[in-house]
Design an enzyme around this catalytic site. Structure first.
Site, PDB file in Angstrom:
ATOM      1  N   GLU A 281       0.473  -1.318   0.069  1.00  0.00           N
ATOM      2  CA  GLU A 281       0.078   0.468   0.033  1.00  0.00           C
ATOM      3  C   GLU A 281       0.977   1.233  -0.247  1.00  0.00           C
ATOM      4  O   GLU A 281       0.359   2.030  -0.918  1.00  0.00           O
ATOM      5  CB  GLU A 281      -0.646  -0.067   1.316  1.00  0.00           C
ATOM      6  CG  GLU A 281      -2.034  -1.103   1.156  1.00  0.00           C
ATOM      7  CD  GLU A 281      -2.653  -1.414   0.109  1.00  0.00           C
ATOM      8  OE1 GLU A 281      -3.456   0.290  -0.645  1.00  0.00           O
ATOM      9  OE2 GLU A 281      -3.306  -2.170  -0.492  1.00  0.00           O
ATOM     10  N   TRP A 284       1.642   1.331  -3.718  1.00  0.00           N
ATOM     11  CA  TRP A 284       0.569   2.141  -4.722  1.00  0.00           C
ATOM     12  C   TRP A 284       0.960   3.431  -4.636  1.00  0.00           C
ATOM     13  O   TRP A 284       0.556   4.720  -5.680  1.00  0.00           O
ATOM     14  CB  TRP A 284      -1.068   1.483  -4.071  1.00  0.00           C
ATOM     15  CG  TRP A 284      -1.851   2.213  -5.145  1.00  0.00           C
ATOM     16  CD1 TRP A 284      -2.723   2.899  -4.719  1.00  0.00           C
ATOM     17  CD2 TRP A 284      -2.377   1.725  -6.665  1.00  0.00           C
ATOM     18  NE1 TRP A 284      -3.718   3.613  -5.331  1.00  0.00           N
ATOM     19  CE2 TRP A 284      -2.640   2.493  -6.502  1.00  0.00           C
ATOM     20  CE3 TRP A 284      -1.574   0.692  -7.023  1.00  0.00           C
ATOM     21  CZ2 TRP A 284      -3.311   2.556  -7.994  1.00  0.00           C
ATOM     22  CZ3 TRP A 284      -2.278   0.370  -8.049  1.00  0.00           C
ATOM     23  CH2 TRP A 284      -2.763   1.789  -8.636  1.00  0.00           C
ATOM     24  N   TRP A 312     -20.213   9.934 -20.420  1.00  0.00           N
ATOM     25  CA  TRP A 312     -20.669  10.846 -19.273  1.00  0.00           C
ATOM     26  C   TRP A 312     -21.685  10.679 -19.239  1.00  0.00           C
ATOM     27  O   TRP A 312     -22.076  12.199 -20.028  1.00  0.00           O
ATOM     28  CB  TRP A 312     -19.843  11.420 -17.947  1.00  0.00           C
ATOM     29  CG  TRP A 312     -18.268  10.409 -18.477  1.00  0.00           C
ATOM     30  CD1 TRP A 312     -17.160  11.446 -18.969  1.00  0.00           C
ATOM     31  CD2 TRP A 312     -17.754   9.523 -17.568  1.00  0.00           C
ATOM     32  NE1 TRP A 312     -16.326  10.131 -18.937  1.00  0.00           N
ATOM     33  CE2 TRP A 312     -16.819   9.322 -17.683  1.00  0.00           C
ATOM     34  CE3 TRP A 312     -18.347   8.318 -16.479  1.00  0.00           C
ATOM     35  CZ2 TRP A 312     -15.775   8.248 -17.072  1.00  0.00           C
ATOM     36  CZ3 TRP A 312     -17.420   7.637 -16.688  1.00  0.00           C
ATOM     37  CH2 TRP A 312     -16.365   7.372 -16.236  1.00  0.00           C
ATOM     38  N   ASN A 348     -11.121   2.019   2.951  1.00  0.00           N
ATOM     39  CA  ASN A 348     -10.645   2.296   1.747  1.00  0.00           C
ATOM     40  C   ASN A 348     -11.724   1.444   0.923  1.00  0.00           C
ATOM     41  O   ASN A 348     -12.320   1.410  -0.124  1.00  0.00           O
ATOM     42  CB  ASN A 348      -9.265   1.979   0.593  1.00  0.00           C
ATOM     43  CG  ASN A 348      -8.868   2.129  -0.101  1.00  0.00           C
ATOM     44  OD1 ASN A 348      -8.879   2.539  -1.019  1.00  0.00           O
ATOM     45  ND2 ASN A 348      -8.798   0.780   0.191  1.00  0.00           N
ATOM     46  N   TRP A 366     -15.820  10.892 -13.616  1.00  0.00           N
ATOM     47  CA  TRP A 366     -15.293  10.422 -12.207  1.00  0.00           C
ATOM     48  C   TRP A 366     -14.314  11.756 -12.055  1.00  0.00           C
ATOM     49  O   TRP A 366     -13.975  12.009 -10.223  1.00  0.00           O
ATOM     50  CB  TRP A 366     -13.712   9.588 -12.123  1.00  0.00           C
ATOM     51  CG  TRP A 366     -12.883  10.133 -13.631  1.00  0.00           C
ATOM     52  CD1 TRP A 366     -13.105   9.843 -15.250  1.00  0.00           C
ATOM     53  CD2 TRP A 366     -11.545  11.429 -13.711  1.00  0.00           C
ATOM     54  NE1 TRP A 366     -11.904  10.213 -15.524  1.00  0.00           N
ATOM     55  CE2 TRP A 366     -10.946  11.298 -15.230  1.00  0.00           C
ATOM     56  CE3 TRP A 366     -10.991  11.906 -12.613  1.00  0.00           C
ATOM     57  CZ2 TRP A 366     -10.484  11.829 -15.063  1.00  0.00           C
ATOM     58  CZ3 TRP A 366     -10.414  12.197 -12.795  1.00  0.00           C
ATOM     59  CH2 TRP A 366      -9.352  12.729 -14.446  1.00  0.00           C
ATOM     60  N   TRP A 389      -9.620   7.237  -7.794  1.00  0.00           N
ATOM     61  CA  TRP A 389     -10.564   7.649  -8.673  1.00  0.00           C
ATOM     62  C   TRP A 389     -10.294   7.554 -10.491  1.00  0.00           C
ATOM     63  O   TRP A 389     -11.985   6.766 -10.916  1.00  0.00           O
ATOM     64  CB  TRP A 389     -11.112   9.742  -8.968  1.00  0.00           C
ATOM     65  CG  TRP A 389     -11.416   9.741  -7.956  1.00  0.00           C
ATOM     66  CD1 TRP A 389     -11.372  10.219  -6.322  1.00  0.00           C
ATOM     67  CD2 TRP A 389     -12.906   9.425  -7.508  1.00  0.00           C
ATOM     68  NE1 TRP A 389     -12.414  10.257  -5.996  1.00  0.00           N
ATOM     69  CE2 TRP A 389     -13.806   9.491  -6.248  1.00  0.00           C
ATOM     70  CE3 TRP A 389     -14.092   8.904  -8.355  1.00  0.00           C
ATOM     71  CZ2 TRP A 389     -14.890   9.646  -5.809  1.00  0.00           C
ATOM     72  CZ3 TRP A 389     -15.649   9.016  -8.231  1.00  0.00           C
ATOM     73  CH2 TRP A 389     -15.873   9.427  -6.883  1.00  0.00           C
TER      74      TRP A 389
END
Length: 474
Positions: A281, A284, A312, A348, A366, A389
């Site tokens: 993590e 990331w 969208w 999360n 988004w 996102w």
């Protein structure tokens, strides 16, 4: 006597702060400054929750500096001009800072370094806030990684991140200005970072202790137990299974090197697999910063440009407010959005479900969600917020496939089976049994005031997949 300026940004700590440590090792006066820059081109103003955090973090840092014989100077304005003025006021011969990785920030720093060279001022930058700087992790062909797993494998195959440095016990006095006294700065309260009329920050204050001490307390609490069951605990929103270090890392109140080597010290021989999951993590976070380094418009442009043609839909004001305020009729989404509003943070697992609901079940762009999270999250940073996102939307690097649509009912049944998280943030569901709490529309009389579902899960899923199929077909 030449003096040194230490320019702090997203590194609001004394521990393992290379720029500060380098200045403390010199005998000359040291001026420690933080500049609230909302004027330089490309700088994104902080969201409201982050402004709240920044106020308290700067307050804590100022007290720590005073305890060591120094002080925190506060200035506001375009950073380059503010630094030039301060250097002239203090007769600075050296300027130290820790590196940043967004394009606007790098441009500012490069300009200041060029100006300093012309003035005969030594300008030195240090690695402090990333374990692996973006330009040091490259594919075999020399380009940036687009997939996380090989990126992280390459990081782990390289040299161990350096050891963190202890905080200085004492700092030289600040430099005197042209008046013979330390240069004047702003009062923190004058920046009006805290919410007023109404003050909505009570939940944030109850949930968090901004500042370096709070960061180290969080790390100690995490190492005392949750880390050893992190692989499972991180998925359960109803338990304290995560580190909650994200806002502290975002503001640099704790060094990733300190976190990394604290894990090493806790598990010197054989670390549980859960520790490796937690390290990934951290990885990331590093990957997201490499993405931003290579793609400066990550918050506004699709990483995968074919999504520029995705159809969208624009939600109505009422629909968007229902998502923002946690009134979608789906308990997991609503609990998460209310947790966000109350505490400035969201688990999360729930972030993924709430984001998926917006961009897939509601078909909203988004960027609409990214902007809301930017304003309401205490841990929103320029890399992780847009990268995550885009990951959910399918438009990003190493993204979750668009056809992976989180079902909020399935997710809550799996990860909050007893409904403790749901009831904690959606009190309208308090009287529902453990089965119905996940699907309150099946017994609406037991949850008065709770809204009907905003969209049907099956129909909205089919609509999203059909829209994605049209994109694939051009």
């Amino acid at each position: 006597m030449a003096s040194t300026i230490v320019w702090l940004r997203d590194d609001l700590r004394l521990d393992d702060n290379p720029a500060l440590a380098a200045a403390a090792a010199l005998p000359d006066p040291v001026t420690v400054v933080y500049i609230l820059d909302e004027h330089s081109p490309g700088i994104r103003p902080l969201g409201a929750a982050a402004r709240w955090w920044l106020h308290h973090s700067l307050s804590a840092l100022g007290a720590s500096l005073e305890a060591r014989g120094s002080r925190l100077l506060l200035r506001r304005g375009a950073a380059a001009s503010a630094i030039e003025e301060l250097a002239a006021e203090t007769g600075a011969g050296r300027l130290f800072w820790n590196r940043r990785y967004g394009q606007p920030e790098r441009s500012i720093d490069a300009g200041v370094k060029e100006w300093a060279a012309g003035q005969g001022i030594e300008a030195t930058s240090f690695q402090a806030n990333l374990l692996f700087e973006p330009w040091t992790v490259r594919t075999g062909s020399g380009g940036p990684y687009k997939v996380f797993t090989p990126f992280w494998r390459t990081c782990l195959a390289g040299a161990e991140p350096r050891l963190p440095a202890d905080p200085p016990d004492h700092l030289p006095q600040p430099a005197a200005g042209t008046s013979g006294r330390p240069p004047a700065g702003d009062r923190l309260d004058s920046w009006r970072l805290l919410p007023r009329r109404p003050d909505w920050s009570g939940g944030l204050a109850a949930a968090w202790t901004p500042g370096e001490d709070g960061a180290h307390e969080r790390l100690e609490d995490f190492l005392d137990g949750p880390v050893e069951d992190y692989g499972k605990g991180r998925d359960l929103p109803g338990v304290e299974g995560t580190s909650r270090l994200s806002p502290h890392l975002r503001f640099g109140e704790i060094s990733p090197f300190r976190v990394w080597h604290s894990l090493r010290e806790q598990f010197p021989r054989h670390a549980p697999a859960d520790v490796g999951i937690f390290r990934s993590e951290l990885g990331w976070r590093e990957f997201c910063w490499q993405l931003l380094y290579e793609n400066p418009d990550l918050a506004t442009q699709n990483y995968r440009r074919e999504f520029d043609h995705f159809a969208w839909q624009t939600p109505s004001d009422a629909e968007l407010e229902a998502w923002q305020q946690g009134r979608t009729g789906y308990p997991l989404v609503d609990a998460g959005m209310r947790q966000l509003w109350q505490t400035g943070w969201m688990h999360n697992r729930v972030r993924m479900a709430a984001a998926s609901f917006l961009v897939k079940n509601m078909l909203a762009d988004w960027r609409v969600g990214e902007a809301w999270f930017w304003d309401t999250l205490v841990d929103a940073d320029a890399a992780n917020n847009p990268a995550n996102w885009q990951w959910v939307a399918g438009s990003g690097a190493d993204a979750s496939p668009y056809f992976r649509i989180f079902n909020p009912v399935t997710q809550s049944k799996k990860f909050d089976a007893g409904g403790s998280y749901l009831r904690g943030y959606v009190p309208e569901l308090a009287d529902l049994d453990d089965r119905t709490v996940h699907e309150p529309w099946k017994n609406p009389s037991a949850a008065p005031g709770y809204p009907e579902p905003l969209v049907g899960l099956q129909e909205s899923r089919e609509r999203a997949l059909e829209t994605y199929q049209r994109l694939k077909e051009g």
